[in-house]
Design a protein around this motif. Structure first.
Motif, PDB file in Angstrom:
ATOM      1  N   ALA A 122       0.831  -1.209   0.000  1.00  0.00           N
ATOM      2  CA  ALA A 122       0.000   0.000   0.000  1.00  0.00           C
ATOM      3  C   ALA A 122       0.864   1.258   0.000  1.00  0.00           C
ATOM      4  CB  ALA A 122      -0.917  -0.002   1.214  1.00  0.00           C
ATOM      5  N   ALA A 161      -2.720   4.688   2.992  1.00  0.00           N
ATOM      6  CA  ALA A 161      -3.014   4.550   1.560  1.00  0.00           C
ATOM      7  C   ALA A 161      -2.673   5.816   0.785  1.00  0.00           C
ATOM      8  CB  ALA A 161      -4.483   4.201   1.358  1.00  0.00           C
ATOM      9  N   GLN A 164      -5.755  -2.389   0.125  1.00  0.00           N
ATOM     10  CA  GLN A 164      -4.372  -2.812   0.334  1.00  0.00           C
ATOM     11  C   GLN A 164      -3.834  -2.320   1.674  1.00  0.00           C
ATOM     12  OE1 GLN A 164      -2.345  -1.220  -3.050  1.00  0.00           O
ATOM     13  NE2 GLN A 164      -2.828  -2.966  -4.385  1.00  0.00           N
TER      14      GLN A 164
END
Length: 525
Positions: free
Chosen positions: A382, A430, A407
């Motif tokens: 990520a 993220a 992710q």
């Protein structure tokens, strides 16, 4: 004038002649106040590139009888002190850089022998007519010189702890070195000041707490020396005016070492480089790769990885610093690792609350680099992909943004993924790459409430849209957008009219899926 006994002031003169020099001569007022008292043993520990050697050179220039430093100190703070003339260049001063001696020696025994021989050479050269009882014994010879001249010694030791950093597991070598320092320094009436500086505080070794006479001033508790850890806000503000740099940007990148009473300290190496090169950048970490940090954050202690992630996302973490053994190998708990990271400058510490945190954007980047090359599963991926997730927001691709959130989604033992606060950690990770372009605000007041996350473009990126991110847990992404509009969170962002994006993110507990909605917003319509 010798090399190690009563050296000249040339090293401090270099500092004063530099383009960026901040007056830290107030430190001398403190050392003068403890001269020949029960507090005359001072150990100062700071991270690398925090001005330790410069301070040692300054003290040497002030106390050494081998030079006249009146001109060098003229106009600086200490020259206004009532005791300035009393102590200026009045002491037999021995300056030792232990790293220098170690690099020229095969082992610690050879190093300590080398120090003895070199200092004794300088002593006998300076005082050839002294009747030395044993001219191979350093402590005895210093005593003999003092007995005849009545001139006290000042001992200044730089990089005192390099033995514990380079001989991390060699307990015998460490104890030999501590015995050498104890024999030279402890309970010696002819020494009026012993000042040591390094990265680590004095090593704790049970019966080998050989240097327990030292008052320690560290990154955990710098005491009255806090203002000399790095650059203060006032000092940095003046530099920003002088060099035309944006103070808010500099603060975000290099501030964050807090020591109570409103005192906040900046990383000096980074500030100096920023001013000289005229741009924000990673400067402090150029002297050491992030592999050093990776070694410690990859240690297998329960909760350590979770806490690192929380701090990358902007949170604080409680820590107990009391059990730390002041070395780089004795780690019994997560707290010991976190405490070492405080001393290394990778974490800030709040003495009152006993919490640690990542101090600024520059250091946070080191953590991201370390995590990105570690086996941290989806988190590593990520962080690597965060630039793509940010670009997806700019380009209005909510599906890719939702995938980026997925992710970054992590479960931890103490931060359960069951509310909007936990979701904010995921968003922060993220969108980590956003910190390259934005100043990030959490819970920013606006309109009729507080926006979860607001991303304000940094001045050098005026083309980037401002972002208002609202988070929902088990509701809807569209509902998040509606809340932004209803509560008028954009009211304070008028200057970004026509260049403002609303981002709603929701996590569905049942489907375990993230959804995202992105809309353009015009503040006046």
């Amino acid at each position: 004038m010798g090399i190690y006994l009563n050296p000249d002031n040339s090293k401090f003169e270099e500092a004063v002649n530099s383009a960026v020099y901040i007056d830290k001569t107030g430190l001398i007022e403190y050392t003068n106040s403890v001269l020949h008292t029960m507090q005359d043993n001072v150990c100062v520990s700071r991270p690398r590139r925090f001005g330790k050697s410069m301070a040692a050179n300054m003290l040497t220039a002030y106390y050494s009888r081998g030079c006249d430093s009146r001109r060098l100190f003229a106009g600086y703070k200490v020259s206004e002190s009532v005791d300035f003339e009393k102590h200026l260049n009045q002491y037999d001063t021995i300056f030792l850089n232990i790293q220098e001696f170690l690099s020229r020696s095969r082992d610690v025994r050879e190093m300590t022998d080398r120090i003895r021989k070199i200092v004794l050479r300088d002593l006998k050269k300076e005082y050839p007519d002294i009747d030395y009882f044993d001219d191979t014994d350093l402590a005895e010879s210093m005593q003999d010189v003092y007995a005849e001249t009545k001139c006290p010694f000042v001992i200044i030791i730089d990089e005192w702890d390099c033995i514990f950093r380079e001989y991390k597991t060699d307990k015998e070598a460490q104890e030999m070195y501590l015995d050498f320092l104890r024999d030279m320094l402890k309970d010696k009436g002819y020494i009026y000041l012993a000042y040591m500086t390094g990265i680590l505080p004095v090593k704790k070794y049970g019966t080998h707490s050989a240097l327990n006479m030292f008052d320690e001033f560290s990154m955990i508790n710098p005491g009255p020396l806090a203002a000399y850890v790095g650059f203060t806000e006032e000092e940095v503000g003046k530099l920003c005016e002088r060099y035309g740099m944006d103070m808010a940007e500099v603060k975000s990148w290099y501030d964050g070492y807090s020591f109570g009473r409103g005192l906040s300290v900046y990383s000096p190496r980074s500030v100096v480089s920023c001013m000289q090169y005229g741009k924000i950048g990673n400067y402090w970490n150029q002297t050491e790769t992030f592999e050093a940090l990776k070694l410690y954050i990859d240690m297998n202690f329960d909760g350590l990885r979770d806490d690192i992630l929380s701090m990358i996302a902007g949170e604080t973490v409680p820590v107990n610093t009391e059990s730390f053994a002041n070395d780089m190998t004795t780690f019994r708990t997560e707290d010991d690792v976190l405490t070492l990271l405080i001393h290394l400058g990778y974490l800030g510490y709040d003495y009152e609350s006993k919490y640690v945190f990542i101090p600024n954007s520059e250091v946070r980047g080191e953590y991201v680099n370390a995590v990105s090359v570690s086996d941290w599963g989806g988190i590593s991926l990520a962080l690597k992909n965060s630039a793509d997730t940010l670009k997806a927001i700019w380009q209005g691709r909510p599906g890719q943004v939702a995938e980026g959130m997925k992710q970054a989604h992590f479960e931890t033992s103490h931060i359960q993924y069951n509310d909007e606060n936990a979701l904010s950690y995921t968003i922060s990770l993220a969108l980590y790459a956003a910190r390259n372009f934005y100043t990030v605000h959490r819970e920013l007041a606006g309109g009729k409430g507080f926006a979860d996350l607001v991303f304000i473009p940094r001045k050098q990126f005026p083309d980037k849209p401002a972002l208002v991110v609202e988070l929902k847990w088990n509701k809807s992404a569209q509902g998040a957008i509606q809340q932004i509009r209803k509560k008028e969170y954009c009211q304070s962002l008028e200057e970004y009219r026509g260049n403002l994006l609303l981002v709603g993110v929701n996590y569905d507990r049942k489907t375990r899926e993230h959804t995202c909605v992105i809309e353009k917003f015009y503040c006046n319509g």
